[in-house]
Scaffold this active site. Structure first.
Site, PDB file in Angstrom:
ATOM      1  CB  CYS A 232      87.980   6.896  79.706  1.00  0.00           C
ATOM      2  SG  CYS A 232      87.316   8.457  79.174  1.00  0.00           S
TER       3      CYS A 232
ATOM      4  CG  ASN B 104      90.522  10.986  73.128  1.00  0.00           C
ATOM      5  OD1 ASN B 104      90.170  10.399  72.110  1.00  0.00           O
ATOM      6  ND2 ASN B 104      90.522  10.400  74.305  1.00  0.00           N
TER       7      ASN B 104
HETATM    8  N1  PLP Z   1      85.311  12.607  72.779  1.00  0.00           N
HETATM    9  C1  PLP Z   1      86.587  12.957  72.972  1.00  0.00           C
HETATM   10  C2  PLP Z   1      87.530  12.970  71.822  1.00  0.00           C
HETATM   11  C3  PLP Z   1      87.036  13.299  74.250  1.00  0.00           C
HETATM   12  O1  PLP Z   1      88.317  13.634  74.438  1.00  0.00           O
HETATM   13  C4  PLP Z   1      86.115  13.283  75.318  1.00  0.00           C
HETATM   14  C5  PLP Z   1      86.599  13.624  76.671  1.00  0.00           C
HETATM   15  O2  PLP Z   1      86.462  12.995  77.631  1.00  0.00           O
HETATM   16  C6  PLP Z   1      84.773  12.939  75.058  1.00  0.00           C
HETATM   17  C7  PLP Z   1      84.428  12.605  73.779  1.00  0.00           C
HETATM   18  C8  PLP Z   1      83.739  12.914  76.142  1.00  0.00           C
HETATM   19  O3  PLP Z   1      83.332  14.208  76.480  1.00  0.00           O
HETATM   20  P1  PLP Z   1      82.628  14.480  77.902  1.00  0.00           P
HETATM   21  O4  PLP Z   1      83.677  14.260  78.942  1.00  0.00           O
HETATM   22  O5  PLP Z   1      82.187  15.899  77.833  1.00  0.00           O
HETATM   23  O6  PLP Z   1      81.489  13.550  78.005  1.00  0.00           O
END
Ligand code: PLP
Length: 384
Positions: A325, A151
């Site tokens: 985050c 991400n």
């Molecule tokens: N995994 C990845 C690669 C992400 O980009 C995100 C985004 O925040 C998440 C997990 C978590 O997803 P969610 O925000 O729906 O809990």
């Protein structure tokens, strides 16, 4: 001034077709799919239809789709639920240091319960080495979890090869595919994975809706208990409206994938060429690797990304320092830290992530403003 949103990897707006799927399910409608009356059966029908849509999009069976309240929950269920259910086979899991925190912290939960964890290092594109992955699998390894697309960088892991290696070793394989829908093909058969996580708000569906693919026969224990919903794997009355929105958005994301990915690749390449010309010492992370077409991770020397982001925000441009985050922190994210960037670049990483509404004009505006912003921030004494 019209704002320029270049943070689609953090979240996307809910597309009109998803809103249209959701609206009739909100307001004066009773919708508990577990109720036996007509209202309950109507909700059940919506849920079943959504499950079929998601299953088709992933090339799975409807029985293999578990709806969750987002990506983090899906990842936690996959990792903790499978590891615990398969504990008699062994108590070792393999992952990488560049996973999303949802994955990193799920393995920490296991570790606190006495599990052993191998966290593989990554290269400058955020990817694990395939030979190191194979070597990390031991007789007591039950699960490996490696994300499909990073991400913060957009880099794409060779999940098909990694999952095949895991399968040969008798190890279950989970992939966090949260960033992939609408950009990569998502066939669970082609990928060869046992578990795969997605999240609606990354593909123009609502926040708080996700899904986990669980291949038939995969051991998995619920992490939220108290009801038989979702085949006993996730208790709680289903969020029918959000799930309908997820399904509508996923179907369209898959249908539009080719055109969307090609358009965004052109815009992303133009953005990078423009930045490279104007700020010659900028470094483009993962640029040599297979990567998502909508993400550009750029490191600038001798600046703090937080300062760049504030200045860009004042100019009407929304970007990110990696993941949402890690926002607010002056320290490099765990991913930036893992890349082995030269010291002067470590704290100056920006992520631009493009999406449906991104235009060439917006990209040109960023190219025009960014050099000035970088120069200004560099000029402020003592920022780094
Ligand atoms: N995994 C990845 C690669 C992400 O980009 C995100 C985004 O925040 C998440 C997990 C978590 O997803 P969610 O925000 O729906 O809990």
């Amino acid at each position: 001034m019209k704002r320029i949103y270049l943070d689609f990897a953090a979240t996307t707006p809910v597309r009109p077709e998803a809103v249209a799927a959701m609206l009739p399910l909100l307001g004066n409608v009773a919708s508990n799919p577990s109720s036996v009356h007509a209202e309950g059966r109507a909700a059940r029908a919506v849920l079943d239809a959504a499950r079929l849509t998601v299953a088709r999009a992933l090339g799975a069976k409807p029985r293999e789709i578990v709806f969750t309240a987002g990506g983090s929950e899906s990842i936690g269920l996959a990792i903790i639920g499978t590891a615990r259910a398969a504990a008699e086979r062994g108590r070792h899991v393999v992952t990488s240091v560049a996973e999303h925190r949802a994955g990193l912290e799920a393995v920490e939960v296991l570790e606190r319960d006495g599990w052993r964890v191998t966290r593989l290092a990554v290269d400058s594109a955020g990817l694990v080495d395939q030979a190191e992955f194979a070597a990390a699998l031991r007789p007591d390894t039950v699960l490996a979890s490696i994300m499909l697309a990073n991400n913060e960088l957009g880099s794409i892991a060779p999940v098909t090869a990694l999952a095949a290696t895991a399968s040969r070793a008798g190890v279950l394989f989970h992939t966090d595919a949260v960033q992939a829908p609408g950009l990569l093909e998502l066939s669970v058969a082609a990928l060869g994975v046992d578990l795969l996580s997605i999240s609606a708000h990354k593909f123009y569906g609502p926040n708080g809706a996700g899904a986990l693919y669980v291949r038939s026969g995969t051991p998995i224990a619920p992490q939220i208990v108290g009801g038989n919903q979702e085949f006993g794997l996730r208790a709680g009355t289903e969020n029918v409206a959000n799930i309908a929105g997820l399904a509508a958005a996923l179907e369209l994301a898959c249908a539009e994938r080719g055109a969307n990915a090609a358009r965004l690749a052109g815009l992303r390449d133009r953005l990078e060429a423009g930045i490279a010309a104007a700020v010659p010492d900028a470094r483009f992370n993962a640029a040599g690797a297979a990567r998502l077409s909508n993400v550009s991770s750029v490191a600038f020397a001798d600046v703090l990304s937080a300062a760049l982001l504030i200045r860009l925000d004042l100019e009407g441009i929304a970007a990110s320092a990696g993941s949402a985050c890690a926002a607010g922190s002056l320290e490099p994210s765990h991913v930036a830290e893992a890349l082995g960037l030269p010291d002067e670049y470590r704290r100056g990483v920006l992520r631009f992530s493009l999406g449906h509404s991104t235009t060439g004009g917006e990209v040109e505006r960023v190219i025009a403003i960014l050099p000035q912003v970088v120069a200004e921030v560099r000029g402020v004494a003592g920022v780094v």
